[in-house]
Design a protein around this motif. Structure first.
Motif, PDB file in Angstrom:
ATOM      1  N   LYS A  79     -11.987  29.769  -6.351  1.00 16.97           N
ATOM      2  CA  LYS A  79     -11.532  30.225  -7.661  1.00 16.97           C
ATOM      3  C   LYS A  79     -11.718  31.732  -7.752  1.00 16.97           C
ATOM      4  O   LYS A  79     -12.784  32.252  -7.414  1.00 16.97           O
ATOM      5  CB  LYS A  79     -12.302  29.530  -8.788  1.00 16.97           C
ATOM      6  CG  LYS A  79     -11.828  29.948 -10.185  1.00 16.97           C
ATOM      7  CD  LYS A  79     -12.480  29.127 -11.284  1.00 16.97           C
ATOM      8  CE  LYS A  79     -13.923  29.503 -11.493  1.00 16.97           C
ATOM      9  NZ  LYS A  79     -14.502  28.869 -12.707  1.00 16.97           N
ATOM     10  N   ILE A 125      -6.788  29.156  -8.706  1.00 23.40           N
ATOM     11  CA  ILE A 125      -7.648  28.079  -8.208  1.00 23.40           C
ATOM     12  C   ILE A 125      -6.904  27.304  -7.134  1.00 23.40           C
ATOM     13  O   ILE A 125      -5.741  26.941  -7.299  1.00 23.40           O
ATOM     14  CB  ILE A 125      -8.044  27.114  -9.351  1.00 23.40           C
ATOM     15  CG1 ILE A 125      -8.757  27.873 -10.474  1.00 23.40           C
ATOM     16  CG2 ILE A 125      -8.926  25.992  -8.828  1.00 23.40           C
ATOM     17  CD1 ILE A 125      -8.983  27.034 -11.719  1.00 23.40           C
ATOM     18  N   THR A 159     -11.380  34.828 -10.557  1.00 22.11           N
ATOM     19  CA  THR A 159     -11.231  35.186 -11.964  1.00 22.11           C
ATOM     20  C   THR A 159     -11.159  36.703 -12.073  1.00 22.11           C
ATOM     21  O   THR A 159     -12.062  37.405 -11.601  1.00 22.11           O
ATOM     22  CB  THR A 159     -12.420  34.665 -12.788  1.00 22.11           C
ATOM     23  OG1 THR A 159     -12.531  33.252 -12.615  1.00 22.11           O
ATOM     24  CG2 THR A 159     -12.217  34.979 -14.260  1.00 22.11           C
ATOM     25  N   ILE A 202     -12.095  22.814 -12.058  1.00 16.31           N
ATOM     26  CA  ILE A 202     -11.467  22.137 -10.919  1.00 16.31           C
ATOM     27  C   ILE A 202     -11.529  20.626 -11.146  1.00 16.31           C
ATOM     28  O   ILE A 202     -12.605  20.076 -11.405  1.00 16.31           O
ATOM     29  CB  ILE A 202     -12.186  22.503  -9.609  1.00 16.31           C
ATOM     30  CG1 ILE A 202     -12.140  24.033  -9.406  1.00 16.31           C
ATOM     31  CG2 ILE A 202     -11.577  21.785  -8.429  1.00 16.31           C
ATOM     32  CD1 ILE A 202     -13.224  24.557  -8.525  1.00 16.31           C
ATOM     33  N   LYS A 218      -6.904  33.297 -13.854  1.00 21.33           N
ATOM     34  CA  LYS A 218      -7.644  32.606 -12.804  1.00 21.33           C
ATOM     35  C   LYS A 218      -6.662  32.017 -11.801  1.00 21.33           C
ATOM     36  O   LYS A 218      -5.586  31.534 -12.176  1.00 21.33           O
ATOM     37  CB  LYS A 218      -8.502  31.476 -13.381  1.00 21.33           C
ATOM     38  CG  LYS A 218      -9.564  31.923 -14.367  1.00 21.33           C
ATOM     39  CD  LYS A 218     -10.335  30.728 -14.901  1.00 21.33           C
ATOM     40  CE  LYS A 218     -11.387  31.165 -15.911  1.00 21.33           C
ATOM     41  NZ  LYS A 218     -12.138  30.002 -16.449  1.00 21.33           N
TER      42      LYS A 218
END
Length: 847
Positions: A377, A391, A379, A201, A389
């Motif tokens: 997030k 985000i 995954t 991030i 992923k």
């Protein structure tokens, strides 16, 4: 392959054909070569040699780990060699068990396809055990990518006025002449040209900060860190659109309950972590407080200084299945900087002609910076070959910079007569005057990001891609002016259309205007869409190993000011890397990396020195080439690494700027070209057995050419740098540790007065020399087990120490204050000195 190698090893040992060390080296080299040839294998391998404390191989050590289907195990042979297959992309705890030795383990071993990791270690008798170690199977990949991995333990232990990740970065590819700041410049770039990621991030920093002593705390909480990677140039397309560097940080996933406390005269921190019983939930939270008054009060300016820097940061992880993980990263910080200067005297000049600047202040400064950050997030591992992923993040900052400070000064010769009652004071004034600075600057910024990333592992090819949307909404008000009165005559702004002022010979009849005046209100919206795609591959070239990467980034943005849209702009940034590891006896590899790098303007780059936003500022671009060599070797049986990188940057569409402490003011145009080239050399290893130390050297030259006026040094043109991170202990008292952080940098350009032509002022500050030392007594570091009743049994780590900042009390300057001599019409650059020698006590405890 092992079925062939191990019998050969037994034959060599039984018939004493070769010494044991030679056999191990030959078999390890053969193992690596065969692993490269048989690259299509799927299972990663953990291998190595286990020895006792007398360097004797241990036969019959059981090496095993547990998975849902059962236990996987192997044993060491007579030479202590073992090899075990590790499940792909699945973390496991590997144990080493022997009846004569204490059980040891390596936690969280996770490897990808075709990975191999060599782990050689000692097993100890008695009550001592090995520390738990987290293996990063990507270490080899980072090496070929030119990424520097920094140990969290090194970050925590090395002293510094602003200790933390940035404290170490400044000694690698970055540099800085300001110990009060966490900002760093890398290879000729400025503070705005560095990418910082935490858990994938992107992290932002406050906008209005103009002085390093206002920064307080870095975003990164050192106590929460698990892994730190740093690239000082030639980085891949998967990283964002900046010109200089990437700092990529991963936070720790807790394995159980733990607590860490740190306290010193500069503040303290508390970190807690825990893991749920079903191991699906884990969380870590850290609270920090910092007070810089101890450092700032050591400066020349006497002040009433009331700073409060505090933040709370947390990361929560939820793993509903083995293939899916959800994470939340949050941060709240509040920095209050209240500053009331009283007096200052700066002595300069020469021994024959000493000069002093004496200032009496009235007024105060109140700055506040509040930031709120949250990110989610997700995954998900779709299959063994595909992971993606998602985000999303929000960053909100509210900042105010309010001050009214009147400075009345006298500039003159110093009384050097030791017996005089006025010794050290100004006895003959060359100039006298006053300066009033006023600001009411407020900023409110909201930045929202949404991103998707994909990873495809196809045989020996890795495909990565990503798409990101960013919206920036910024509301900014600047009201900033400066009035200068010299010997009773107000000085108007030195601009072309100002009436001629030849006071005191003729009265001035023009309007009374501030010497400097900035007034602007900006409501700016920026929409961005960016993306990347890249390909990586390991292969063989003859008998040599090679690694290749190629990728491209695209970035589209449009700036909207008060509803008026600027041009829609697009950049394309192709990048590539190639690394070869020759089939040599020496462990050496060579790397070339580079490409076309763009930096689309962020808000501050759109705003010129008068506060006006230019929505059509173009992206700065750089052709960047890096040549690197990485050499791993052993001295006296201890591991060392020598890394050398030569680089060259050709920059176009440059947005020139001035640097005032840590505040950057851009011209908001693209009317310059520039270049940078240099050499970085770093050697790290166990100079003292059991401790890692670093030695770095760098050469840099960077210049810019504004509107074909000729090349001059850029504000970050720091020619030479030299740094040492050194750890040691007292041989007879191994619990008494010493840590040294030594920096030498040649001087930066000293800047120029307001409205002045920088081509006229090309002086440099003095060299920056600083040594920070730490001495700690370690009661326990987790390597020794205590009985339950012992007072140290509850601690994993406990130490108390003394830190000495600026050990040799060097006077280092960060900028110049420009003062007029009314008689000679000269302007003197008066150095603004940084901190002097400061002592602090520090406590560290982990349970």
């Amino acid at each position: 392959m092992l079925e062939i190698l191990l019998p050969l090893k037994r034959i060599f040992l039984e018939h004493k054909i070769l010494p044991l060390k030679t056999i191990n080296k030959l078999l390890t080299l053969t193992f690596i070569l065969f692993s490269s040839v048989l690259f299509a294998q799927k299972s990663p391998i953990l291998y190595g040699v286990l020895l006792d404390e007398h360097n004797v191989p241990i036969d019959g050590v059981s090496v095993y780990y547990d998975v849902p289907s059962g236990r996987v195990t192997t044993t060491t042979d007579r030479s202590g060699f073992y090899s075990i297959n590790i499940p792909v992309n699945t973390p496991v705890n590997v144990f080493f068990s022997h009846i004569s030795f204490k059980l040891s383990s390596i936690e969280n071993v996770e490897m990808g396809y075709n990975d191999s990791f060599e782990f050689n270690s000692f097993m100890l008798t008695g009550t001592e055990t090995l520390n738990n170690i987290v293996i990063d199977a990507k270490t080899g990949r980072k090496r070929v990518e030119g990424i520097t991995n920094i140990s969290p333990e090194t970050i925590r232990k090395i002293p510094g006025a602003n200790a933390g990740v940035e404290n170490i970065i400044k000694l690698l590819g970055g540099n800085s002449n300001n110990e009060l700041s966490t900002q760093y410049a890398v290879r000729g770039g400025n503070y705005d040209e560095n990418l910082v990621y935490v858990e994938d991030i992107e992290i932002y920093r406050p906008f209005l900060i103009r002085s390093g002593q206002q920064e307080g705390l870095s975003f990164t909480n050192t106590a929460m860190i698990e892994n730190v990677d740093f690239s000082s140039g030639g980085f891949q397309a998967r990283y964002g659109d900046k010109l200089s560097s990437v700092l990529d940080i991963t936070y720790r996933r807790p394995k159980g309950f733990g607590a860490e406390v740190e306290a010193s005269f500069l503040g303290g921190s508390l970190t807690l972590e825990s893991l749920s019983k079903n191991k699906k939930w884990s969380g870590i939270i850290g609270a920090r407080y910092r007070d810089n008054s101890l450092l700032v009060n050591s400066q020349e300016t006497e002040t009433n200084f009331k700073p409060t820097f505090a933040d709370v940061q947390t990361m929560v992880n939820f793993k509903p299945t083995d293939k899916w993980e959800l994470s939340f990263l949050g941060n709240m910080s509040q920095n209050k900087y209240h500053y009331q200067p009283l007096t200052r005297q700066t002595n300069f000049g020469t021994i024959d002609e000493p000069i002093a600047l004496q200032i009496y202040y009235d007024g105060q400064e109140k700055d506040e910076y509040e930031t709120y950050f949250g990110a989610f997030k997700s995954t998900y591992e779709v299959s063994e070959n595909f992971k993606f992923k998602v985000i999303g993040s929000i960053y909100h900052t509210q900042e105010q910079e309010h001050f009214d400070i009147l400075a009345q000064y006298a500039l003159g010769e110093v009384d050097t007569n030791i017996g005089s009652d006025t010794f050290g004071e100004i006895q003959s004034a060359r100039g006298a005057g006053s300066q009033l600075n006023h600001a009411r600057n407020d900023l409110d910024a909201l930045i929202v990001n949404a991103e998707v990333k994909g990873f495809h592992d196809i045989k020996s090819n890795l495909i990565e891609w990503g798409v990101k949307y960013t919206r920036e909404d910024i509301r900014d008000r600047l009201v900033e002016w400066e009035v200068i009165d010299s010997a009773g005559f107000a000085l108007p702004a030195p601009v072309i259309d100002t009436p001629i002022n030849d006071q005191p010979y003729n009265p001035y009849t023009g309007p009374l205007t501030p010497y400097q005046n900035v007034r602007a209100t900006n409501f700016v919206e920026i929409n961005r869409v960016s993306g990347y795609a890249q390909w990586s591959r390991r292969a063989k070239l003859g008998s040599s190993d090679i690694w290749m990467n190629a990728g491209v980034r695209a970035h589209q943005w449009q700036v909207n000011v008060y509803g008026n849209s600027g041009k829609s702009q697009v950049t394309m940034s192709p990048r590539g890397q190639f690394t070869i590891k020759p089939d040599w006896k020496r462990d050496m590899l060579f790397r070339i990396a580079g490409g076309l790098y763009h930096q689309p303007p962020f808000y501050r780059e759109l705003r010129d020195s008068l506060g006006v936003v230019n929505p059509n500022v173009k992206a700065q671009q750089s052709i960047h080439i890096v040549l690197g060599n990485d050499y791993s070797f052993k001295l006296s049986g201890r591991p060392f690494k020598l890394v050398t990188e030569a680089y060259y940057k050709k920059l176009d569409d440059v947005n020139t700027y001035t640097l005032e402490n840590v505040r950057i003011r851009y011209r908001a145009n693209n009317d310059a070209v520039a270049y940078a080239y240099g050499l970085d050399v770093r050697m790290n290893g166990e100079f003292v057995p059991g401790t890692e130390s670093w030695v770095t050297f760098g050469y840099l030259k960077t210049e810019e050419n504004y509107r074909d006026k000729g090349y001059i040094a850029r504000p970050t043109d720091q020619r030479l740098k030299f740094g040492i991170l050194f750890q040691d202990y007292v041989p007879n008292i191994p619990s008494l540790k010493m840590y040294l952080n030594l920096v030498y940098n040649t001087g930066l350009p000293g800047g120029s007065p307001s409205y002045a032509d920088p081509y006229v002022y090309q002086s440099r500050l003095n060299d920056y020399r600083r040594a920070d030392a730490g001495f700690a007594y370690v009661f326990t570091d987790g390597t020794k087990a205590y009985d339950k009743g012992h007072w140290l049994a509850m601690f994993k780590e406990l130490s108390v120490g003394l830190e000495i900042f600026n050990l040799f009390d060097n006077q280092n300057a960060i900028t110049n204050t420009w003062v007029r001599d009314v008689y000679t019409k000269s302007q003197y650059g008066i150095p603004n000195y940084l901190t002097s020698r400061v002592f602090s006590i520090k406590l560290n405890a982990r349970i």
